[in-house]
Design an enzyme around this catalytic site. Structure first.
Site, PDB file in Angstrom:
ATOM      1  N   ASN A 143       3.494  -2.700  -6.609  1.00 55.31           N
ATOM      2  CA  ASN A 143       3.997  -3.673  -5.626  1.00 55.31           C
ATOM      3  C   ASN A 143       3.469  -5.079  -5.888  1.00 55.31           C
ATOM      4  OD1 ASN A 143       5.728  -2.426  -3.685  1.00 55.31           O
ATOM      5  ND2 ASN A 143       3.970  -1.305  -2.896  1.00 55.31           N
TER       6      ASN A 143
ATOM      7  N   GLU B 150       3.986   6.190  -0.233  1.00 53.73           N
ATOM      8  CA  GLU B 150       4.445   6.587  -1.576  1.00 53.73           C
ATOM      9  C   GLU B 150       4.071   8.045  -1.854  1.00 53.73           C
ATOM     10  OE1 GLU B 150       1.036   6.471  -1.297  1.00 53.73           O
ATOM     11  OE2 GLU B 150       0.754   6.075  -3.447  1.00 53.73           O
TER      12      GLU B 150
HETATM   13  P1  GH3 Z   1      -3.445   5.898  -6.336  1.00 51.46           P
HETATM   14  O1  GH3 Z   1      -3.110   5.981  -7.773  1.00 51.46           O
HETATM   15  O2  GH3 Z   1      -4.870   6.231  -6.061  1.00 51.46           O
HETATM   16  O3  GH3 Z   1      -2.510   6.688  -5.494  1.00 51.46           O
HETATM   17  O4  GH3 Z   1      -3.294   4.365  -5.946  1.00 51.46           O
HETATM   18  P2  GH3 Z   1      -2.161   3.660  -5.107  1.00 51.46           P
HETATM   19  O5  GH3 Z   1      -2.218   2.212  -5.384  1.00 51.46           O
HETATM   20  O6  GH3 Z   1      -0.849   4.333  -5.365  1.00 51.46           O
HETATM   21  O7  GH3 Z   1      -2.587   4.037  -3.633  1.00 51.46           O
HETATM   22  P3  GH3 Z   1      -2.826   3.115  -2.382  1.00 51.46           P
HETATM   23  O8  GH3 Z   1      -2.926   4.086  -1.230  1.00 51.46           O
HETATM   24  O9  GH3 Z   1      -3.969   2.194  -2.611  1.00 51.46           O
HETATM   25  O10 GH3 Z   1      -1.536   2.252  -2.236  1.00 51.46           O
HETATM   26  C1  GH3 Z   1      -0.309   2.774  -1.831  1.00 51.46           C
HETATM   27  C2  GH3 Z   1       0.666   1.650  -1.847  1.00 51.46           C
HETATM   28  O11 GH3 Z   1       1.979   2.111  -1.520  1.00 51.46           O
HETATM   29  C3  GH3 Z   1       0.323   0.558  -0.883  1.00 51.46           C
HETATM   30  C4  GH3 Z   1       1.579   0.337  -0.095  1.00 51.46           C
HETATM   31  O12 GH3 Z   1       1.895  -1.026   0.038  1.00 51.46           O
HETATM   32  C5  GH3 Z   1       2.633   1.017  -0.915  1.00 51.46           C
HETATM   33  N1  GH3 Z   1       3.743   1.467  -0.094  1.00 51.46           N
HETATM   34  C6  GH3 Z   1       3.726   2.408   0.897  1.00 51.46           C
HETATM   35  N2  GH3 Z   1       4.946   2.515   1.443  1.00 51.46           N
HETATM   36  C7  GH3 Z   1       5.773   1.664   0.798  1.00 51.46           C
HETATM   37  C8  GH3 Z   1       7.160   1.321   0.910  1.00 51.46           C
HETATM   38  O13 GH3 Z   1       7.903   1.844   1.735  1.00 51.46           O
HETATM   39  N3  GH3 Z   1       7.647   0.392   0.050  1.00 51.46           N
HETATM   40  C9  GH3 Z   1       6.854  -0.199  -0.885  1.00 51.46           C
HETATM   41  N4  GH3 Z   1       7.418  -1.096  -1.690  1.00 51.46           N
HETATM   42  N5  GH3 Z   1       5.553   0.071  -1.002  1.00 51.46           N
HETATM   43  C10 GH3 Z   1       5.011   1.005  -0.187  1.00 51.46           C
HETATM   44 MG    MG Z   2      -0.614   6.383  -4.764  1.00 47.92          MG
HETATM   45 MG    MG Z   3      -1.034   7.586  -1.333  1.00 53.63          MG
END
Ligand code: GH3
Ligand code: MG
Ligand code: MG
Ligand code: MG
Length: 299
Positions: free
Chosen positions: A182, A218
């Site tokens: 993102n 995610e």
């Molecule tokens: P890891 O490999 O440990 O899973 O790291 P990560 O960065 O995937 O995990 P983290 O929990 O730090 O971040 C998850 C991200 O997913 C942050 C959030 O902004 C993004 N996210 C969650 N829902 C949505 C969505 O609906 N749309 C978008 N574009 N991003 C999303």
């Molecule tokens: Mg993740």
């Molecule tokens: Mg996660």
């Protein structure tokens, strides 16, 4: 005007009433007939697609009141609207009928036009309820089922499963380094990526009995009823490959140049324990899959 066809069960012990009501409704709907209360219950149990019931009250054997009480006592049938259509025409009778949970009350001799209009009114509510049920269980970004629907399905499958049905498996799928994705590509591209992942999960190697949902953010979840750990683990591996095969570039992932997922899974046949214990076990394995380097399946 296109009218959606519905399935209507007509219950009456008198042939002439069954005939009149069928003729009145069958142009626009599929009419199913029952000659007694007992037969009515058999019909609805066998045919979960019944949308509305027109129910006589006075019948030899089981009365319409008894039928309605039985319908209301079961989760599978409690929401099917029932219209009493009866010769019991006092206000007290009507009050008793509505108090039992009838959607409406029509007295005999009935006026065909009124019956038709009241039926259509209630079928409109049926359509609205179906739309709400669908929307309540769907994730609006990815258009696959959401966590709420998943919880329902898990509970149902867990309750249904038991001795002899074999173990149940569950997998939690989490996109790797998605925050970085993102940050680098923007939230809109992030949304597109999540849609693509959802499509790969739901249209991929899984079988008809398997269930996929967006668990939140995610994270996705898959349920494999009647599937031992080996088989489920293999399915999870193919899911991991399916996402990698999308080849969505991810310049800021520490594990690969494209988008990857980590998957934690768990299997159990201890149906005495609560279903969500399985989710917690899978979550623990996901945590380990992340700790051990991501882009892998751990069971
Ligand atoms: P890891 O490999 O440990 O899973 O790291 P990560 O960065 O995937 O995990 P983290 O929990 O730090 O971040 C998850 C991200 O997913 C942050 C959030 O902004 C993004 N996210 C969650 N829902 C949505 C969505 O609906 N749309 C978008 N574009 N991003 C999303
Ligand atoms: Mg993740
Ligand atoms: Mg996660
Ligand atoms: Mg009768």
């Amino acid at each position: 005007m296109m009218v959606e066809r519905h399935r209507i069960l007509v219950v009456d012990d008198e042939r002439i009433n069954r005939k009149l009501l069928s003729e009145l409704l069958e142009e626009h709907h599929d009419v199913v007939i029952a000659k007694s209360g007992e037969q009515a219950l058999e019909r609805v149990q066998a045919d979960s697609a019944v949308d509305l019931i027109l129910l006589d009250v006075v019948m030899p054997g089981m009365s319409g009141h008894d039928v309605l009480r039985r319908l209301k006592a079961s989760d599978a049938t409690k929401d099917v609207p029932v219209i009493f259509i009866t010769s019991l025409n006092s206000v007290d009778d009507e009050e008793i009928g509505l108090d039992l949970g009838a959607a409406d009350y029509i007295t005999k001799p009935f006026h065909p036009g009124i019956v038709r209009l009241r039926v259509e009114n209630h079928l409109r509510f049926v359509r609205q309820r179906k739309i709400l049920e669908t929307l309540a269980g769907r994730d609006c970004l990815t258009e696959i089922d959401n966590r709420r629907r998943f919880e329902e399905v898990l509970e149902r499958e867990w309750r249904r499963a038991g001795r002899g049905s074999g173990p149940m498996s569950v997998a939690i799928i989490d996109v790797d380094y998605f925050k970085q994705y993102n940050d680098h590509y923007g939230h809109a591209r992030g949304d597109q990526a999540l849609k693509a992942v959802a499509k790969a999960l739901s249209g991929g190697p899984n079988r008809a009995s398997d269930f996929v949902a967006r668990y939140g953010g995610e994270e996705f979840v898959m349920l494999f009823p009647g599937t031992p750990a080996d088989g489920a683990r293999e399915l999870a591996e193919s899911v991991r490959h399916a996402v990698a095969s999308l080849a969505i570039p991810h310049a800021h992932s520490a594990v690969a140049p494209h988008l990857t997922v980590s998957i934690g899974g768990a299997t159990s046949d201890d149906y005495q324990s609560p279903g969500h214990a399985l989710i917690e076990a899978a979550d623990t394995m996901l945590y380990r899959a992340k700790a051990e380097g991501r882009n892998r399946v751990l069971w």
